[in-house]
Design an enzyme around this catalytic site. Sequence first.
Site, short mmCIF file in Angstrom:
data_model
loop_
_atom_site.label_atom_id
_atom_site.label_comp_id
_atom_site.label_asym_id
_atom_site.label_seq_id
_atom_site.Cartn_x
_atom_site.Cartn_y
_atom_site.Cartn_z
N LYS A 37 0.84 -1.20 0.00
CA LYS A 37 0.00 0.00 0.00
C LYS A 37 0.88 1.25 0.00
O LYS A 37 2.08 1.19 0.29
CB LYS A 37 -0.91 -0.01 1.23
CG LYS A 37 -0.17 0.16 2.55
CD LYS A 37 -1.10 -0.03 3.74
CE LYS A 37 -0.32 0.15 5.04
NZ LYS A 37 -1.09 -0.29 6.21
N ARG A 138 -11.39 1.43 14.46
CA ARG A 138 -11.01 2.11 13.23
C ARG A 138 -11.90 1.48 12.16
O ARG A 138 -13.07 1.80 12.07
CB ARG A 138 -9.50 1.90 12.98
CG ARG A 138 -8.90 2.87 12.01
CD ARG A 138 -7.39 2.69 11.87
NE ARG A 138 -6.99 1.41 11.28
CZ ARG A 138 -5.77 1.12 10.88
NH1 ARG A 138 -4.80 2.02 11.00
NH2 ARG A 138 -5.47 -0.04 10.35
N TYR A 295 17.66 30.31 5.47
CA TYR A 295 16.60 31.19 5.95
C TYR A 295 16.78 31.53 7.42
O TYR A 295 17.08 30.67 8.24
CB TYR A 295 15.24 30.49 5.78
CG TYR A 295 14.74 30.48 4.35
CD1 TYR A 295 14.35 31.66 3.73
CD2 TYR A 295 14.65 29.29 3.65
CE1 TYR A 295 13.89 31.64 2.42
CE2 TYR A 295 14.18 29.26 2.35
CZ TYR A 295 13.80 30.45 1.73
OH TYR A 295 13.35 30.44 0.45
N MET A 343 13.04 24.23 0.58
CA MET A 343 12.14 23.37 -0.18
C MET A 343 12.92 22.40 -1.08
O MET A 343 12.61 21.21 -1.15
CB MET A 343 11.19 24.21 -1.02
CG MET A 343 10.12 23.39 -1.72
SD MET A 343 9.04 24.38 -2.75
CE MET A 343 8.09 25.26 -1.53
#
Length: 406
Positions: A37, A138, A295, A343
């Site tokens: 999965k 669940r 940054y 990023m």
Amino acid sequence: MTTRPCWVEIRTHALEANFRFLAGLAAPHAELLAIVKANAYGHSLALCAPAVARAGAKWLGVTSVEEGIVARALCPEARVLIIGGVFPGQAAAAIQFQLTPVAWELWQLDELLAAARTAGAQPGTLPIHLEIDTGMNRQGAGPNDLAAVLARFGPGSPLRLEGVMTHLFAADEADGQATQEQLARLDEAMSRISAAGLFAEWLNVGASATLLAGQARVVADLAARHGMKAMLRPGLALYGLIPRFDPAFGTPDAPATPAEPASLAAACAALQPVLTWKASVAGVRSVGAGATVGYNATFVATEPMRLALVSAGYGDGLTRSLGNRFNLLLRGQRAPLVGRVSMDQIVLDVTEIPGVEPGDEVVILGAQGSESGNETITAFDHADAAGTIPWEVFTRIAARVPRIEV
Ligand SMILES: *Cc1c(COP(=O)(O)O)cnc(C)c1O
């Protein structure tokens, strides 16, 4: 065209060996369903589903119908279990692509019934694995829902109850109390299923922790009491990682009292990591004392330094919180990550690593060798530094990072 140098290497041979080892651990008690999965835990469904099938997996487990359709194209012979269930509008595709849904809600069964009738399915031809809620709250049908759910499998229904499934939520806890309670509830549900005149072939219970703790036998014994066969569903272990057990279970280095599961020690020796995440150095610069990095200038050089710019950032799935508190591998040594993670980029302090130059390979997760030996960064190292678990570390490696079979 070559891509920006931030990539993941997948050793499909290691995955195949891991599957065979785990199948050996389950045999002769239980069959394995290979959990692939979430894009095979970020390892690439396209690479991993065929690899486990080559290693002998007859069953694959995916999250959704959309993942199942991809798995079906990759592995035409495999059984594909949709462990997250069908959603409205998906039942026809599940039938068309011969996927096997896990179901527990009446509305899911009604969607499947309607689609099966539209497709002209004969009685008892559409296999379903019914999930029982044994305490996780669940997925799964609870005791009060069971009668209505079972009625959907009555005579003439196109649905066939092929499996009964539950998910154990504390298989890594040493006292086993929660698991015992869950299995007792499952036992009760199965008695009610046979009392309703229904029979399921498979009892589908247990993930990596259950298998590695040597508990396949326990599931198999329960299955046998109801005339069923046992199926376990390992995920993480396939990818070469061993879930952390409650310390009372012990580890191979520090055996616990009373006894560590012997299967766990064997697994530590046998299972191999499948994924290595790499990037490369784009540039190297020297800076003087007082220079700041990244940054908000969260890193300030206190002396002259050498810095390497590396082509990976949080946009690739590298957790931003690792800035100033993690090391990556370069020339077989650990290089501190200085300043914030951007990023698309990070900066490493390579002052202590001679000869670093553009194009050098950086290992973000995995092993890197040098004359002085192998250094390794594991998914647990990432998880511990980022306050999460290896499952999340793997699945957040971004889609833009190419997965390459090696
Ligand atoms: C993800 C998942 C597994 C596999 O769990 P691991 O701990 O990774 O082995 C098994 N069963 C279900 C229902 C799951 O969602």
